[in-house]
Design a protein around this motif. Structure first.
Motif, PDB file in Angstrom:
ATOM      1  N   GLY A  22       0.811  -1.216   0.000  1.00  0.00           N
ATOM      2  CA  GLY A  22       0.000   0.000   0.000  1.00  0.00           C
ATOM      3  C   GLY A  22       0.839   1.258   0.000  1.00  0.00           C
ATOM      4  N   LEU A  23       0.395   2.222   0.794  1.00  0.00           N
ATOM      5  CA  LEU A  23       1.022   3.543   0.825  1.00  0.00           C
ATOM      6  C   LEU A  23       1.593   3.819   2.207  1.00  0.00           C
ATOM      7  CD1 LEU A  23      -1.997   5.476  -0.765  1.00  0.00           C
ATOM      8  CD2 LEU A  23      -0.092   4.418  -1.978  1.00  0.00           C
ATOM      9  N   LEU A  24       2.848   4.265   2.224  1.00  0.00           N
ATOM     10  CA  LEU A  24       3.462   4.692   3.485  1.00  0.00           C
ATOM     11  C   LEU A  24       3.542   6.217   3.425  1.00  0.00           C
ATOM     12  CD1 LEU A  24       4.683   4.162   6.167  1.00  0.00           C
ATOM     13  CD2 LEU A  24       6.791   3.440   5.072  1.00  0.00           C
ATOM     14  N   ASP A  25       2.450   6.842   3.876  1.00  0.00           N
ATOM     15  CA  ASP A  25       2.317   8.289   3.713  1.00  0.00           C
ATOM     16  C   ASP A  25       1.866   8.936   5.024  1.00  0.00           C
ATOM     17  OD1 ASP A  25      -0.294   7.449   3.915  1.00  0.00           O
ATOM     18  OD2 ASP A  25      -0.835   7.949   1.853  1.00  0.00           O
ATOM     19  N   GLU A  29       1.324   6.806   8.366  1.00  0.00           N
ATOM     20  CA  GLU A  29       2.578   6.867   9.139  1.00  0.00           C
ATOM     21  C   GLU A  29       2.397   6.776  10.651  1.00  0.00           C
ATOM     22  OE1 GLU A  29       5.360   8.796  11.676  1.00  0.00           O
ATOM     23  OE2 GLU A  29       3.632   9.894  10.899  1.00  0.00           O
ATOM     24  N   PRO A  30       1.444   7.501  11.273  1.00  0.00           N
ATOM     25  CA  PRO A  30       1.365   7.425  12.746  1.00  0.00           C
ATOM     26  C   PRO A  30       1.111   6.013  13.259  1.00  0.00           C
ATOM     27  CG  PRO A  30       0.116   9.300  11.927  1.00  0.00           C
ATOM     28  CD  PRO A  30       0.514   8.488  10.727  1.00  0.00           C
ATOM     29  N   LEU A  36       5.141  -0.574  14.696  1.00  0.00           N
ATOM     30  CA  LEU A  36       6.494  -1.106  14.564  1.00  0.00           C
ATOM     31  C   LEU A  36       7.346  -0.801  15.786  1.00  0.00           C
ATOM     32  CD1 LEU A  36       5.876  -1.691  11.475  1.00  0.00           C
ATOM     33  CD2 LEU A  36       8.345  -1.636  11.372  1.00  0.00           C
ATOM     34  N   SER A  37       7.162   0.366  16.364  1.00  0.00           N
ATOM     35  CA  SER A  37       7.916   0.728  17.555  1.00  0.00           C
ATOM     36  C   SER A  37       7.646  -0.271  18.680  1.00  0.00           C
ATOM     37  CB  SER A  37       7.525   2.148  17.974  1.00  0.00           C
ATOM     38  OG  SER A  37       8.231   2.527  19.111  1.00  0.00           O
ATOM     39  N   ILE A  57       5.792   6.235  -1.032  1.00  0.00           N
ATOM     40  CA  ILE A  57       6.293   6.640   0.285  1.00  0.00           C
ATOM     41  C   ILE A  57       6.566   8.133   0.226  1.00  0.00           C
ATOM     42  CG2 ILE A  57       8.680   6.031  -0.315  1.00  0.00           C
ATOM     43  CD1 ILE A  57       9.055   5.249   2.669  1.00  0.00           C
ATOM     44  N   ASP A  58       6.151   8.865   1.264  1.00  0.00           N
ATOM     45  CA  ASP A  58       6.400  10.299   1.281  1.00  0.00           C
ATOM     46  C   ASP A  58       7.351  10.656   2.424  1.00  0.00           C
ATOM     47  OD1 ASP A  58       4.905  10.334   3.608  1.00  0.00           O
ATOM     48  OD2 ASP A  58       3.260  11.522   2.785  1.00  0.00           O
ATOM     49  N   SER A  59       7.526  11.961   2.654  1.00  0.00           N
ATOM     50  CA  SER A  59       8.512  12.401   3.650  1.00  0.00           C
ATOM     51  C   SER A  59       8.156  11.930   5.058  1.00  0.00           C
ATOM     52  CB  SER A  59       8.655  13.920   3.613  1.00  0.00           C
ATOM     53  OG  SER A  59       7.399  14.530   3.876  1.00  0.00           O
ATOM     54  N   SER A  60       6.870  11.849   5.378  1.00  0.00           N
ATOM     55  CA  SER A  60       6.515  11.377   6.721  1.00  0.00           C
ATOM     56  C   SER A  60       6.832   9.889   6.861  1.00  0.00           C
ATOM     57  CB  SER A  60       5.046  11.662   7.042  1.00  0.00           C
ATOM     58  OG  SER A  60       4.205  11.112   6.070  1.00  0.00           O
ATOM     59  N   GLY A  61       6.659   9.130   5.796  1.00  0.00           N
ATOM     60  CA  GLY A  61       7.041   7.717   5.807  1.00  0.00           C
ATOM     61  C   GLY A  61       8.548   7.552   5.982  1.00  0.00           C
TER      62      GLY A  61
END
Length: 115
Positions: A22-25, A29-30, A36-37, A57-61
């Motif tokens: 999918g999208l990591l945007d 992202e949150p 994952l954390s 993927i964008d800058s937040s990703g």
């Protein structure tokens, strides 16, 4: 509401693999970072992120990936990323390819973990 990011988790002896699609945007992202954390804290400390099915993927990703790499290293582990050409290009634009430990395949990432 649609879920823009989906994934599976597989735990082995000394590493865990996350396969994402999918999208990591900014939208996903949150949740991505929080989930994952938590898993990095639980262990195993070595993490392989398979992003070869990620469409965007964008800058937040990218920011989340940087934070997760730092968290894994602080905990004595590593985080490696298996990418596709689109993700690799985005990462190279911001010159993070070495820091993010990009790998060409899951096998290459696993070989890196077991060293």
């Amino acid at each position: 509401m649609t879920v823009s990011l989906r994934g599976t988790r597989e735990v082995k002896d000394n590493y865990q693999i996350f396969r994402l699609t999918g999208l990591l945007d900014a939208f996903s992202e949150p949740t991505f970072r929080k989930v994952l954390s938590t898993y990095i804290d639980e262990g195993p400390k070595n993490v392989i992120l398979v992003l070869s099915q990620i469409d965007f993927i964008d800058s937040s990703g990218l920011g989340a990936l940087v934070q997760l790499v730092k968290q894994a290293k602080t905990g004595g582990g590593s985080l490696q990323i298996v990418t596709n050409p689109r993700v690799t290009q985005t990462v190279k634009l911001v010159r993070l390819e070495n820091f993010l430990s990009l790998q060409p395949s899951v096998d290459a990432a696993i070989a890196n973990v077991t060293k």
